[in-house]
Design a protein around this motif. Structure first.
Motif, PDB file in Angstrom:
ATOM      1  N   ASN A 159      14.664 -30.750 -10.217  1.00 43.86           N
ATOM      2  CA  ASN A 159      14.450 -29.370  -9.760  1.00 43.86           C
ATOM      3  C   ASN A 159      13.785 -29.325  -8.383  1.00 43.86           C
ATOM      4  O   ASN A 159      12.964 -28.445  -8.094  1.00 43.86           O
ATOM      5  N   ALA A 160      14.109 -30.319  -7.520  1.00 43.05           N
ATOM      6  CA  ALA A 160      13.507 -30.398  -6.195  1.00 43.05           C
ATOM      7  C   ALA A 160      14.306 -29.563  -5.199  1.00 43.05           C
ATOM      8  O   ALA A 160      15.502 -29.291  -5.387  1.00 43.05           O
ATOM      9  N   SER A 161      13.629 -29.145  -4.147  1.00 41.63           N
ATOM     10  CA  SER A 161      14.317 -28.437  -3.064  1.00 41.63           C
ATOM     11  C   SER A 161      15.233 -29.417  -2.344  1.00 41.63           C
ATOM     12  O   SER A 161      14.890 -30.587  -2.146  1.00 41.63           O
ATOM     13  N   THR A 162      16.400 -28.944  -1.956  1.00 40.64           N
ATOM     14  CA  THR A 162      17.404 -29.838  -1.359  1.00 40.64           C
ATOM     15  C   THR A 162      17.795 -29.359   0.031  1.00 40.64           C
ATOM     16  O   THR A 162      17.622 -28.199   0.396  1.00 40.64           O
ATOM     17  N   VAL A 163      18.323 -30.303   0.779  1.00 47.26           N
ATOM     18  CA  VAL A 163      18.926 -30.030   2.084  1.00 47.26           C
ATOM     19  C   VAL A 163      20.266 -30.744   2.111  1.00 47.26           C
ATOM     20  O   VAL A 163      20.348 -31.938   1.785  1.00 47.26           O
ATOM     21  N   SER A 164      21.324 -30.039   2.497  1.00 50.83           N
ATOM     22  CA  SER A 164      22.654 -30.621   2.491  1.00 50.83           C
ATOM     23  C   SER A 164      22.851 -31.543   3.698  1.00 50.83           C
ATOM     24  O   SER A 164      22.116 -31.459   4.693  1.00 50.83           O
ATOM     25  N   PHE A 165      23.870 -32.395   3.614  1.00 54.87           N
ATOM     26  CA  PHE A 165      24.199 -33.275   4.735  1.00 54.87           C
ATOM     27  C   PHE A 165      24.595 -32.447   5.956  1.00 54.87           C
ATOM     28  O   PHE A 165      24.244 -32.784   7.094  1.00 54.87           O
ATOM     29  N   GLY A 166      25.288 -31.338   5.734  1.00 55.86           N
ATOM     30  CA  GLY A 166      25.668 -30.470   6.838  1.00 55.86           C
ATOM     31  C   GLY A 166      24.451 -29.889   7.546  1.00 55.86           C
ATOM     32  O   GLY A 166      24.434 -29.785   8.784  1.00 55.86           O
ATOM     33  N   ASP A 167      23.409 -29.537   6.753  1.00 53.47           N
ATOM     34  CA  ASP A 167      22.188 -29.013   7.376  1.00 53.47           C
ATOM     35  C   ASP A 167      21.461 -30.093   8.158  1.00 53.47           C
ATOM     36  O   ASP A 167      20.861 -29.819   9.216  1.00 53.47           O
ATOM     37  N   LEU A 168      21.494 -31.339   7.653  1.00 54.27           N
ATOM     38  CA  LEU A 168      20.891 -32.444   8.400  1.00 54.27           C
ATOM     39  C   LEU A 168      21.588 -32.631   9.740  1.00 54.27           C
ATOM     40  O   LEU A 168      20.933 -32.821  10.775  1.00 54.27           O
ATOM     41  N   CYS A 169      22.922 -32.586   9.719  1.00 49.41           N
ATOM     42  CA  CYS A 169      23.678 -32.717  10.971  1.00 49.41           C
ATOM     43  C   CYS A 169      23.374 -31.566  11.910  1.00 49.41           C
ATOM     44  O   CYS A 169      23.281 -31.749  13.135  1.00 49.41           O
ATOM     45  N   TYR A 170      23.205 -30.383  11.352  1.00 46.43           N
ATOM     46  CA  TYR A 170      22.899 -29.215  12.179  1.00 46.43           C
ATOM     47  C   TYR A 170      21.546 -29.386  12.882  1.00 46.43           C
ATOM     48  O   TYR A 170      21.410 -29.084  14.076  1.00 46.43           O
ATOM     49  N   MET A 171      20.572 -29.890  12.157  1.00 47.99           N
ATOM     50  CA  MET A 171      19.257 -30.111  12.768  1.00 47.99           C
ATOM     51  C   MET A 171      19.324 -31.208  13.829  1.00 47.99           C
ATOM     52  O   MET A 171      18.735 -31.085  14.911  1.00 47.99           O
ATOM     53  N   ALA A 172      20.048 -32.289  13.537  1.00 44.49           N
ATOM     54  CA  ALA A 172      20.182 -33.376  14.511  1.00 44.49           C
ATOM     55  C   ALA A 172      20.914 -32.909  15.764  1.00 44.49           C
ATOM     56  O   ALA A 172      20.592 -33.329  16.886  1.00 44.49           O
ATOM     57  N   THR A 173      21.886 -32.012  15.590  1.00 46.08           N
ATOM     58  CA  THR A 173      22.625 -31.478  16.727  1.00 46.08           C
ATOM     59  C   THR A 173      21.717 -30.638  17.626  1.00 46.08           C
ATOM     60  O   THR A 173      21.805 -30.704  18.862  1.00 46.08           O
ATOM     61  N   GLN A 174      20.817 -29.879  17.012  1.00 48.72           N
ATOM     62  CA  GLN A 174      19.886 -29.078  17.802  1.00 48.72           C
ATOM     63  C   GLN A 174      18.930 -29.958  18.608  1.00 48.72           C
ATOM     64  O   GLN A 174      18.600 -29.648  19.755  1.00 48.72           O
ATOM     65  N   ILE A 175      18.474 -31.062  18.005  1.00 44.35           N
ATOM     66  CA  ILE A 175      17.592 -31.978  18.743  1.00 44.35           C
ATOM     67  C   ILE A 175      18.340 -32.556  19.936  1.00 44.35           C
ATOM     68  O   ILE A 175      17.799 -32.642  21.044  1.00 44.35           O
ATOM     69  N   ALA A 176      19.599 -32.959  19.725  1.00 42.70           N
ATOM     70  CA  ALA A 176      20.409 -33.487  20.834  1.00 42.70           C
ATOM     71  C   ALA A 176      20.585 -32.433  21.918  1.00 42.70           C
ATOM     72  O   ALA A 176      20.558 -32.732  23.120  1.00 42.70           O
ATOM     73  N   SER A 177      20.759 -31.170  21.515  1.00 34.98           N
ATOM     74  CA  SER A 177      20.932 -30.093  22.488  1.00 34.98           C
ATOM     75  C   SER A 177      19.664 -29.894  23.312  1.00 34.98           C
ATOM     76  O   SER A 177      19.712 -29.739  24.539  1.00 34.98           O
ATOM     77  N   GLY A 178      18.510 -29.898  22.639  1.00 45.28           N
ATOM     78  CA  GLY A 178      17.252 -29.747  23.365  1.00 45.28           C
ATOM     79  C   GLY A 178      16.994 -30.896  24.316  1.00 45.28           C
ATOM     80  O   GLY A 178      16.543 -30.698  25.449  1.00 45.28           O
ATOM     81  N   MET A 179      17.298 -32.121  23.893  1.00 44.77           N
ATOM     82  CA  MET A 179      17.095 -33.278  24.757  1.00 44.77           C
ATOM     83  C   MET A 179      18.103 -33.271  25.902  1.00 44.77           C
ATOM     84  O   MET A 179      17.802 -33.755  26.997  1.00 44.77           O
ATOM     85  N   LYS A 180      19.279 -32.737  25.662  1.00 45.15           N
ATOM     86  CA  LYS A 180      20.263 -32.600  26.749  1.00 45.15           C
ATOM     87  C   LYS A 180      19.698 -31.684  27.840  1.00 45.15           C
ATOM     88  O   LYS A 180      19.830 -31.972  29.043  1.00 45.15           O
ATOM     89  N   TYR A 181      19.040 -30.630  27.426  1.00 44.78           N
ATOM     90  CA  TYR A 181      18.434 -29.703  28.387  1.00 44.78           C
ATOM     91  C   TYR A 181      17.291 -30.385  29.152  1.00 44.78           C
ATOM     92  O   TYR A 181      17.216 -30.289  30.380  1.00 44.78           O
ATOM     93  N   LEU A 182      16.406 -31.098  28.440  1.00 45.94           N
ATOM     94  CA  LEU A 182      15.295 -31.776  29.105  1.00 45.94           C
ATOM     95  C   LEU A 182      15.795 -32.843  30.077  1.00 45.94           C
ATOM     96  O   LEU A 182      15.297 -32.967  31.194  1.00 45.94           O
ATOM     97  N   SER A 183      16.797 -33.608  29.646  1.00 46.08           N
ATOM     98  CA  SER A 183      17.296 -34.672  30.522  1.00 46.08           C
ATOM     99  C   SER A 183      17.974 -34.104  31.761  1.00 46.08           C
ATOM    100  O   SER A 183      17.966 -34.734  32.822  1.00 46.08           O
ATOM    101  N   SER A 184      18.550 -32.904  31.649  1.00 44.23           N
ATOM    102  CA  SER A 184      19.172 -32.283  32.823  1.00 44.23           C
ATOM    103  C   SER A 184      18.131 -31.935  33.880  1.00 44.23           C
ATOM    104  O   SER A 184      18.459 -31.777  35.056  1.00 44.23           O
ATOM    105  N   LEU A 185      16.865 -31.809  33.463  1.00 41.95           N
ATOM    106  CA  LEU A 185      15.775 -31.525  34.394  1.00 41.95           C
ATOM    107  C   LEU A 185      14.999 -32.784  34.762  1.00 41.95           C
ATOM    108  O   LEU A 185      13.933 -32.703  35.374  1.00 41.95           O
TER     109      LEU A 185
END
Length: 864
Positions: free
Chosen positions: A688-714
């Motif tokens: 009965n634990a709280s879960t996170v789907s594989f798709g949600d994990l990918c979504y979070m990882a994609t956001q981190i890549a997007s933020g780092m893409k912005y930082l690296s552009s600067l």
């Protein structure tokens, strides 16, 4: 052991085969030893320059990997239009066969920013006549460096035969230049300084013309070639089919110089060879084509005249090889020169058919040894030994029995010697490996100690360490691989960037950098050649450091602060998130925040309710540099507007303590968030634990890549990317922050020396730990580790099976690249395609790692 013995039995067969195979005297693929700029074998008095900016940037400081003086040779740049006036000259004291050159800019412990983007090379064999080097396509300009620290190695195609070499930076006056250089090659044992011959001719085949000219000859070419060297001495032997070429993009006949019998009424081609001194000549080897189906044969006879002083000997030497009309293969023909003493040789080569084609001519003199094969363990100044065929002391015995006995005895001795060498090398290799590991561990300990004393983390400059000094007992250091774009430095450990030792001062060079001066004074009174183009900013918690190019700084902070002053009385302190040397981070509730933020940003909070914020507070006793950096950081943070980067909301700067108010996400950091959840599946249903789907994990990882893409552009480098530094909001929204290091909760993620948590080594790339290099590529490495954390739901620390010391030792394995490094294992939830992306992020060569833009695109494609 049996495998080595079987190898040892096979080796004599190779040796016997090599003894019967005549090769070119110089092999460009093997002749690639460092000639002494880095090691100091080339003395200071043999290094000169056209000018110098100051005594601390004199020619003697232009040594590859050196950091003496102000770190490089820097010419005195004037306003004159001649952009090739300046040069750095090296005197090798004798003729050398140069196959490779290396250049660096001026790094100077991170303070330098001068390098040559392009340069030319001139060389001379006698100091009077200077020759401009051109590649096989006729281009003179060589691509130089792209930064101040990487070594740019460039193959010399064709190679250079010279005593004196000049590096001439191409200066356009838009930037200052400095250079550190090295030459690679071996001694030119031929002693040949020029050959004079008729110009090569054109053969007209039915399908196409074949150009048999000497295309890289560095002398004068009119009707004949005079006072130069070229394809007959470049170490490249032609193919059996002369219409083919060893050289990429070479035209038909490129490897050969050829002549037609109809053009020479006397039936012979005369070539004169000039040498550096009087020599005792034992033999001459001529590589000839013998494609008789095309009316090409080796020469019928050669007649050689010798000149020792000013007069030619009256009695010439004649030699006639056996004519071969069965084997069309190209071959070396050895002409015995009977120990004639001469400084010049003139030979008439007589035609055996319509055409005569040569690709290489070499000479053996005195008791010289020849660079034909690589030595197993090269000693200072040595080259491989000659074969018995080339040895002038080798004499032929007329007795067949004695010859047979001698050969058998020689083979037995060779077998015994090879077995002994194999056993010795096994023992020696183990000793060297232990020694190298011990040295590496010692240097790592010293390097990490320096970092622990002086380093502070999260955002920092894209600034690597400088090459450290490493003594070597070897005169020559071999350079491989042969690729022209090879960029890795040859030294083991580089010095780390220097930071102030005084704990009272911020771990930043902002005070010096912000002056943007080109000259400062050092203890010895000599001026430093420095252009400070890096701006470092002390992070507000005292544990962070921003460092970005000054140009970017100007673009980001060129306007007034665009955030509002927030009343302190509207802040309610809830929790202390962490602290650093110069400040603290608090979790607060802010009332009425909507009235103080920009219109382009909407808070996802009902109107009238307090907003959860993080307040970075600078201690009131912080020094002036820290306060200045704090204000600069506010200017920069006010310009950072990306949905995946924590945003600056307001400030409190009208009174002490100075405060910076940023977003804080309601679900805390990603590490704690995922550790409270489980992957979807039967186990999660039962518990009965709280879960996170594989798709949600990918979504979070994609956001981190997007933020780092912005930082690296600067041009920002985060340096501490991990799940602890990512905050989670509603609907799995992710924003990158920098609080992790200041929190005691994560002190175990940082390598401690002398009681201080300083290095997140389990997330760091090998070059960050060993070389002090922090770049976007090292952030990419950390991103893959962060992705590994996400896919493991942060249940395990990276490399949890290794101690901190073993993690550092594994980093050394990445450096040595002997396939013994340990990678993080593939998580259970991780598909092969995603793990392949992670492995690409952990490539040894930083240039081969993907960019954040590529990572973001790949993660988008993986989302369900």
């Amino acid at each position: 052991m049996m495998r080595h013995l079987s190898d040892s039995l096979f080796l004599p067969l190779i040796v016997i085969q090599l003894l019967g195979t005549v090769t070119s005297q110089v092999n460009p693929g093997v002749c690639r030893y460092a000639l002494g700029m880095s090691s100091g074998q080339i003395s200071d008095e043999d290094i000169s320059a056209s000018s110098q900016w100051s005594e601390s940037t004199a020619a003697r400081y232009g040594r590859l990997d050196g950091e003496e003086g102000d770190g490089a040779w820097c010419p005195e740049i004037t306003g004159e239009p001649d952009h090739l006036k300046e040069f750095l000259q090296i005197d090798l004291r004798s003729l050398h066969f140069i196959t490779l050159v290396g250049t660096q800019g001026r790094h100077a412990g991170g303070m330098g920013n001068e390098f040559a983007q392009m340069y030319k090379i001139k060389y001379s064999r006698d100091g009077s006549r200077w020759i401009s080097w051109r590649n096989r396509q006729g281009k003179q300009v060589i691509e130089g460096n792209r930064n101040t620290y990487d070594i740019a190695l460039r193959d010399m195609q064709p190679p250079i035969i010279a005593r004196l070499v000049r590096f001439m930076p191409v200066i356009d006056h838009s930037m200052n230049v400095c250079m550190r250089v090295e030459l690679y090659g071996c001694e030119w044992l031929d002693g040949l300084v020029s050959y004079n011959a008729p110009a090569g001719q054109q053969m007209n085949l039915p399908a196409y013309p074949v150009y048999l000219n000497d295309s890289v000859y560095d002398g004068a070419i009119i009707y004949s070639m005079t006072e130069g060297l070229g394809q007959l001495t470049d170490g490249v032997c032609g193919e059996d089919d002369f219409t083919l070429s060893h050289v990429h993009n070479g035209w038909p006949g490129y490897d050969y110089v050829g002549w037609n019998n109809d053009s020479f009424p006397g039936g012979s081609v005369e070539i004169m060879f000039e040498f550096d001194r009087i020599r005792n000549f034992t033999s001459m080897k001529v590589h000839c084509n013998n494609m008789f189906s095309r009316h090409v044969k080796a020469f019928q006879q050669v007649v050689c005249h010798f000149r020792s002083d000013s007069d030619w000997e009256t009695t010439p030497l004649a030699f006639s090889p056996v004519e071969d009309e069965k084997n069309p293969s190209a071959r070396f023909i050895t002409v015995k020169l009977a120990n004639h003493m001469a400084s010049a040789i003139k030979c008439q080569f007589y035609f055996a058919d319509a055409w005569m084609l040569f690709s290489e001519i070499t000479f053996q003199s005195d008791t010289a040894m020849y660079n034909t094969t690589p030595p197993s363990t090269p000693k200072p100044g040595t080259s491989p030994p000659p074969s018995p065929e080339d040895d002038p002391t080798h004499k032929v015995d007329d007795s067949n029995t004695r010859i047979l006995i001698g050969c058998l005895v020689a083979i037995i001795f060779i077998l015994v010697a090879i077995i002994v060498i194999i056993l010795w090398r096994q023992v020696w290799q183990k000793m060297l490996e232990k020694a190298s590991r011990r040295i590496l561990d010692d240097e790592l300990t010293a390097s990490l100690s320096i970092q622990s004393e002086t380093f502070s983390y999260n955002h920092t400059s894209n600034r690597p360490g400088t090459a450290g000094e490493q003594e070597s007992n070897s005169t020559y250091e071999r350079i491989f691989p042969l690729g022209p774009d090879y960029q890795e430095p040859s030294r083991l450990i580089c010095k780390l960037p220097e930071f102030p030792q005084n704990s009272e001062e911020p771990a930043s060079a902002a005070a010096a950098a912000s002056k943007s001066t080109t000259q400062t004074v050092v203890q010895d009174g000599a001026p430093h050649y420095a252009e400070a183009d890096i701006v470092n900013l002390q992070g507000v918690t005292g544990g962070n450091t921003y460092a970005i190019p000054a140009v970017t700084m100007d673009l980001l902070s060129g306007k007034d602060v665009v955030v509002e002053e927030f009343p302190r009385k509207l802040l309610t302190f809830k929790e202390k998130l962490g602290e650093g040397q110069f400040g603290e981070v608090h979790l607060c509730e802010a009332e009425g925040m909507q009235e103080f933020i920009n219109e382009d940003y909407l808070l996802d909070v009902p109107e009238g309710q307090p907003v959860l914020v993080a307040v970075k507070m600078l201690r009131s006793d912080a020094n002036k540099n820290a306060r200045n950096d704090f204000l600069k950081e506010i200017k920069i943070m006010s310009r950072l507007k990306d949905p995946n980067i924590i945003r600056l909301l307001a400030v409190c700067i009208y009174s002490d303590p100075l405060c910076m108010i940023t977003e804080y996400m309601e679900n805390g950091d990603l590490n704690q968030f995922l550790s409270r959840h489980e992957p979807e599946g039967q186990l999660a249903l039962l518990s009965n634990a709280s879960t996170v789907s594989f798709g949600d994990l990918c979504y979070m990882a994609t956001q981190i890549a997007s933020g780092m893409k912005y930082l690296s552009s600067l041009n920002f480098v985060h340096r501490d990317l991990a799940t602890r530094n990512c905050l989670v909001g509603k609907n799995y929204t992710i924003k990158i922050a920098d609080f992790g290091m200041s929190r005691n909760l994560y002190s175990g993620d940082y390598y401690r020396i002398q009681g201080r948590a300083v290095l997140p080594i389990r997330w760091m790339s090998w070059e960050s730990i060993l070389l002090g290099k922090f770049t976007t590529a090292s952030d990419v490495w950390a991103y893959a580790v962060t992705l590994w954390e996400i896919l493991n739901f942060c249940k395990e620390q990276p490399y949890s099976q290794l101690t901190d010391e073993q993690v550092i030792e594994n980093t050394g394995e990445f450096f040595r690249d002997q396939k013994r490094q340990i990678y993080l294992p593939q998580p259970v939830l991780c598909p092969d395609s995603l793990y392949k992306i992670m492995l690409n992020c952990w490539r040894r060569n930083a240039k081969e790692r993907p960019s954040f833009q590529e990572l973001h695109r790949a993660l988008l494609d993986l989302q369900p």
